[in-house]
Design a protein around this motif. Sequence first.
Motif, mmCIF file in Angstrom:
data_model
loop_
_atom_site.group_PDB
_atom_site.id
_atom_site.type_symbol
_atom_site.label_atom_id
_atom_site.label_comp_id
_atom_site.label_asym_id
_atom_site.label_seq_id
_atom_site.Cartn_x
_atom_site.Cartn_y
_atom_site.Cartn_z
ATOM 1 N N ARG A 117 9.121 -17.634 15.157
ATOM 2 C CA ARG A 117 9.796 -17.244 16.400
ATOM 3 C C ARG A 117 11.256 -16.904 16.148
ATOM 4 N NH1 ARG A 117 6.783 -21.536 18.717
ATOM 5 N NH2 ARG A 117 8.601 -22.911 18.524
ATOM 6 N N ARG A 118 11.904 -17.707 15.323
ATOM 7 C CA ARG A 118 13.321 -17.472 15.043
ATOM 8 C C ARG A 118 13.518 -16.166 14.263
ATOM 9 N NH1 ARG A 118 18.247 -17.438 16.844
ATOM 10 N NH2 ARG A 118 19.825 -17.895 15.281
ATOM 11 N N LEU A 119 12.693 -15.940 13.257
ATOM 12 C CA LEU A 119 12.831 -14.721 12.449
ATOM 13 C C LEU A 119 12.539 -13.467 13.272
ATOM 14 C CD1 LEU A 119 11.197 -15.802 9.062
ATOM 15 C CD2 LEU A 119 13.626 -15.484 9.547
ATOM 16 N N VAL A 120 11.520 -13.525 14.114
ATOM 17 C CA VAL A 120 11.200 -12.372 14.955
ATOM 18 C C VAL A 120 12.318 -12.119 15.952
ATOM 19 C CG1 VAL A 120 9.596 -11.490 16.699
ATOM 20 C CG2 VAL A 120 8.713 -12.614 14.663
ATOM 21 N N SER A 121 12.911 -13.174 16.468
ATOM 22 C CA SER A 121 14.033 -13.012 17.392
ATOM 23 C C SER A 121 15.221 -12.343 16.704
ATOM 24 C CB SER A 121 14.444 -14.374 17.959
ATOM 25 O OG SER A 121 15.588 -14.264 18.770
ATOM 26 N N LEU A 122 15.516 -12.773 15.484
ATOM 27 C CA LEU A 122 16.605 -12.141 14.729
ATOM 28 C C LEU A 122 16.270 -10.696 14.380
ATOM 29 C CD1 LEU A 122 17.515 -15.090 12.334
ATOM 30 C CD2 LEU A 122 18.828 -14.304 14.292
ATOM 31 N N TRP A 123 15.008 -10.438 14.053
ATOM 32 C CA TRP A 123 14.566 -9.085 13.695
ATOM 33 C C TRP A 123 14.681 -8.121 14.874
ATOM 34 C CZ3 TRP A 123 9.925 -6.887 15.674
ATOM 35 C CH2 TRP A 123 9.565 -5.666 15.110
ATOM 36 N N PHE A 144 14.097 1.424 13.290
ATOM 37 C CA PHE A 144 13.908 0.450 12.208
ATOM 38 C C PHE A 144 12.770 -0.509 12.530
ATOM 39 C CE2 PHE A 144 14.852 -3.939 10.921
ATOM 40 C CZ PHE A 144 14.662 -3.810 9.553
ATOM 41 N N MET A 145 12.723 -0.996 13.762
ATOM 42 C CA MET A 145 11.651 -1.906 14.154
ATOM 43 C C MET A 145 10.289 -1.224 14.034
ATOM 44 S SD MET A 145 13.395 -3.716 17.486
ATOM 45 C CE MET A 145 11.969 -4.716 17.845
ATOM 46 N N ARG A 146 10.216 0.032 14.434
ATOM 47 C CA ARG A 146 8.947 0.756 14.373
ATOM 48 C C ARG A 146 8.492 0.943 12.921
ATOM 49 N NH1 ARG A 146 10.452 5.131 16.730
ATOM 50 N NH2 ARG A 146 10.583 6.503 14.936
ATOM 51 N N LYS A 147 9.407 1.356 12.050
ATOM 52 C CA LYS A 147 9.048 1.575 10.651
ATOM 53 C C LYS A 147 8.652 0.268 9.963
ATOM 54 C CE LYS A 147 10.074 6.024 10.507
ATOM 55 N NZ LYS A 147 9.050 7.064 10.216
ATOM 56 N N SER A 148 9.422 -0.796 10.200
ATOM 57 C CA SER A 148 9.127 -2.068 9.552
ATOM 58 C C SER A 148 7.828 -2.676 10.069
ATOM 59 C CB SER A 148 10.287 -3.041 9.769
ATOM 60 O OG SER A 148 10.548 -3.216 11.150
ATOM 61 N N LEU A 149 7.561 -2.540 11.356
ATOM 62 C CA LEU A 149 6.312 -3.077 11.904
ATOM 63 C C LEU A 149 5.110 -2.309 11.378
ATOM 64 C CD1 LEU A 149 4.900 -5.042 13.745
ATOM 65 C CD2 LEU A 149 5.393 -3.559 15.686
ATOM 66 N N ALA A 150 5.243 -1.002 11.224
ATOM 67 C CA ALA A 150 4.157 -0.213 10.634
ATOM 68 C C ALA A 150 3.903 -0.631 9.189
ATOM 69 C CB ALA A 150 4.500 1.275 10.702
ATOM 70 N N LEU A 182 19.806 -16.815 5.816
ATOM 71 C CA LEU A 182 18.552 -16.065 5.689
ATOM 72 C C LEU A 182 18.302 -15.640 4.245
ATOM 73 C CD1 LEU A 182 18.510 -13.789 8.869
ATOM 74 C CD2 LEU A 182 17.056 -15.748 8.384
ATOM 75 N N LYS A 183 19.359 -15.245 3.552
ATOM 76 C CA LYS A 183 19.196 -14.912 2.137
ATOM 77 C C LYS A 183 18.754 -16.126 1.342
ATOM 78 C CE LYS A 183 22.647 -11.199 2.118
ATOM 79 N NZ LYS A 183 23.966 -10.744 1.598
ATOM 80 N N HIS A 184 19.346 -17.280 1.657
ATOM 81 C CA HIS A 184 18.954 -18.523 0.988
ATOM 82 C C HIS A 184 17.504 -18.877 1.313
ATOM 83 C CE1 HIS A 184 19.270 -22.378 -0.862
ATOM 84 N NE2 HIS A 184 19.245 -23.056 0.275
ATOM 85 N N LEU A 185 17.104 -18.697 2.560
ATOM 86 C CA LEU A 185 15.720 -18.960 2.951
ATOM 87 C C LEU A 185 14.758 -18.055 2.207
ATOM 88 C CD1 LEU A 185 13.636 -20.327 4.849
ATOM 89 C CD2 LEU A 185 14.104 -18.517 6.490
ATOM 90 N N HIS A 186 15.136 -16.796 2.035
ATOM 91 C CA HIS A 186 14.270 -15.863 1.303
ATOM 92 C C HIS A 186 14.058 -16.330 -0.130
ATOM 93 C CE1 HIS A 186 13.434 -12.126 -1.034
ATOM 94 N NE2 HIS A 186 12.590 -11.939 -0.033
ATOM 95 N N GLN A 187 15.110 -16.899 -0.759
ATOM 96 C CA GLN A 187 14.966 -17.417 -2.117
ATOM 97 C C GLN A 187 14.010 -18.607 -2.172
ATOM 98 O OE1 GLN A 187 19.065 -18.290 -3.102
ATOM 99 N NE2 GLN A 187 19.272 -16.394 -4.265
ATOM 100 N N LEU A 188 14.043 -19.431 -1.121
ATOM 101 C CA LEU A 188 13.276 -20.680 -1.128
ATOM 102 C C LEU A 188 11.918 -20.571 -0.450
ATOM 103 C CD1 LEU A 188 16.051 -23.295 -0.277
ATOM 104 C CD2 LEU A 188 15.083 -22.795 -2.506
ATOM 105 N N ARG A 192 18.933 -7.958 10.960
ATOM 106 C CA ARG A 192 17.585 -7.423 11.194
ATOM 107 C C ARG A 192 16.869 -7.147 9.877
ATOM 108 N NH1 ARG A 192 16.424 -4.731 16.300
ATOM 109 N NH2 ARG A 192 18.135 -4.976 17.769
ATOM 110 N N VAL A 193 17.580 -6.529 8.954
ATOM 111 C CA VAL A 193 16.975 -6.172 7.668
ATOM 112 C C VAL A 193 16.586 -7.419 6.890
ATOM 113 C CG1 VAL A 193 17.376 -5.024 5.467
ATOM 114 C CG2 VAL A 193 18.192 -3.965 7.569
ATOM 115 N N ILE A 194 17.498 -8.395 6.813
ATOM 116 C CA ILE A 194 17.204 -9.622 6.053
ATOM 117 C C ILE A 194 16.078 -10.413 6.712
ATOM 118 C CG2 ILE A 194 18.188 -11.738 5.123
ATOM 119 C CD1 ILE A 194 20.906 -10.413 5.182
ATOM 120 N N ALA A 195 16.073 -10.455 8.040
ATOM 121 C CA ALA A 195 14.987 -11.150 8.739
ATOM 122 C C ALA A 195 13.645 -10.479 8.470
ATOM 123 C CB ALA A 195 15.272 -11.180 10.241
ATOM 124 N N PHE A 196 13.634 -9.148 8.430
ATOM 125 C CA PHE A 196 12.381 -8.452 8.129
ATOM 126 C C PHE A 196 11.922 -8.746 6.702
ATOM 127 C CE2 PHE A 196 10.594 -4.643 6.034
ATOM 128 C CZ PHE A 196 9.334 -4.682 6.603
#
Length: 640
Positions: free
Chosen positions: A294-300, A354-360, A269-275, A308-312
Amino acid sequence: MLFCLYLILRYIESRWNFEVRKMVVSEDVNMSTCSDNESEMETGSEVDDNAGEASENEGEQTLSNHKKSLKKLEQTDPEFYKFLEEHDKNLLVFSDEDEKDDDEEDVDDEDADAKNDKTQDVDSEESDFEDDAPKKKIKDGKGRTIVTQSLIEHWQQKLRSNDKCYRTLVRVMNAFQAALQRVKPEDSRSNMRYRVDGGAVFNGVIQLCVVDLQPALVRFMGIKGRLTQNMLEHNKKFLKIRNPIKKYALGLIELIGAVSSENIVCVLLKHLHQLLVFVVSVHLKTMIFKKLLRRLVSLWSTSSETIRVIAFVCLLRLAQLMHPLLEGMLKRMYISYVANCKFMSPTTMGSIQFMRKSLAELFGLDETIAYHHGFLYIRQLAIHLRNAVTVNSKESIQAVYNWQYVSSLNLWVDLLVSAQDKEKLHSLQYPLIQIIIGCIKLVPAAKYYPLRFKLIRMLTKLSTETGVFIPVLPLILEVLNNYDFNKRNKVVSMKPMTLTCVLTVSKQQLAENAFKDAIMDLIYSCTLEYLSGESYRQSFPDLVVFANLQIKKFTKSCTNSHYVRKLKQLLEKINENSKFIDTERRKAAIPLNEEKKIRAWELNMRQRGTPLGKFFASYSAKSRRDALIKDGQKPMTIKV
């Protein structure tokens, strides 16, 4: 004298013929090179081998003719040839050796339907072993190159060097595709140029890509500073390597979906964020982005805290780079958030917050989309409440009094609090406040008091942060009149009751003395919290008049000395703050019609601090410290 003049003229003539022939050769070579480059960069079509051979033969023929003319000059005019040897020997020494690249060129057969892939593979897939690379290729029976540790180390050196290694980049990405074949079923495996055997080599290839690929890509494109999508789309080198990156991105997305180990998923996920800038710029199909989403939301929504944090962070970056994906992303994340809020426990409370704060935060990226979603979902909450009021059945009430409903209300409160600068969302405040008040008044029974005070805290937060006046105080003090605190307890419990993760209590819990203590603590803390948020206003002395009367009445009728002492302390702090505000507003003597001056005075009082506000700050710090001690943590980590 005439003989010397004759020699000079012959020398000039020969020199002129030589220069003309040399220009013809270089012009032919340049023309063939330019045509090859233009066809590769603009159209991406296949290389014309016949044209290259023709231009090469023409150059060789010109060189051979020149050598023949020199030999003929030696026979017909030996004196002039001797003169040239003595005075301009370089003219006679002309090498016909050109630098040739003897490396092999392989053709990528994986995507024969893509023209661009074909051209780039022909140009890039030359010898796998150059310069200091191993001298021999290790191939299997199908002609595939076997990836070894020495080859990985060679690629790593190439990627980390300052050279703009286009070929090495393509080879590494092809090796990554070959490594992916290990995690696929045997039926779906395709023929690749490389073969990756063994866990050590597989890990080496993945590590090489994760660590060195992104910096090497940036170096290859010659981009300095912050990398943006606009810079990539106008970069000619990115157009050249776009198709290999596209294949690599598809493989990376597939690998993230197939891996189950949390550590590996975290690294990928860190590598994906770079790319992500490259992934968005290669213009993948919408279906691929939906799969990634779908995959990122599932991980989040379902993974451990770190993932969760990296997926967000990846979702946030993806929403910023591809704005059209934001609406579908928010819808999918909201559904996942509500689904995860079905049950609440001390272990899941942190992840839900965390989900509530990040979604807001994601809703705050676009106020138009946020208003559209907020209007629909708040309207849906209002319909459930209306059905509960009109039908008044157990099922309809249960549709409102549950964690999913309460968590949805909490989400929209957080959004309106964090998006005060967005005017479109201000119109959602009134319907949301009315829904929360309606939920409080739906069933005012004692067993729903935990839910009641959670909704009261939402109203308090909304009023304090947005500056909108909400009559919360009557909703708090109403419990003093509706509940009999003088009633004897049927069950005596020494253990305090925690109402943090519950919405209702059972009949047995209602009979315990711990329930009374918990409700009195909630009355005390909620009243203090609400009034501390209003303590700097000019209207504070008038706001607390009826609260003073109601609290005094309760202290006279209550037989529990502990409750009386607690509420008397609260009453004392309220009166102290009331006198303070009354004194300060008399000094200012601001007319009531001067709204701007009143706001400036209240802002000044808020910055200076009020007695009630300072007392609430110390009370909150003490409560947090006690909670940490109860959980077995050190209270020194709390900053007051």
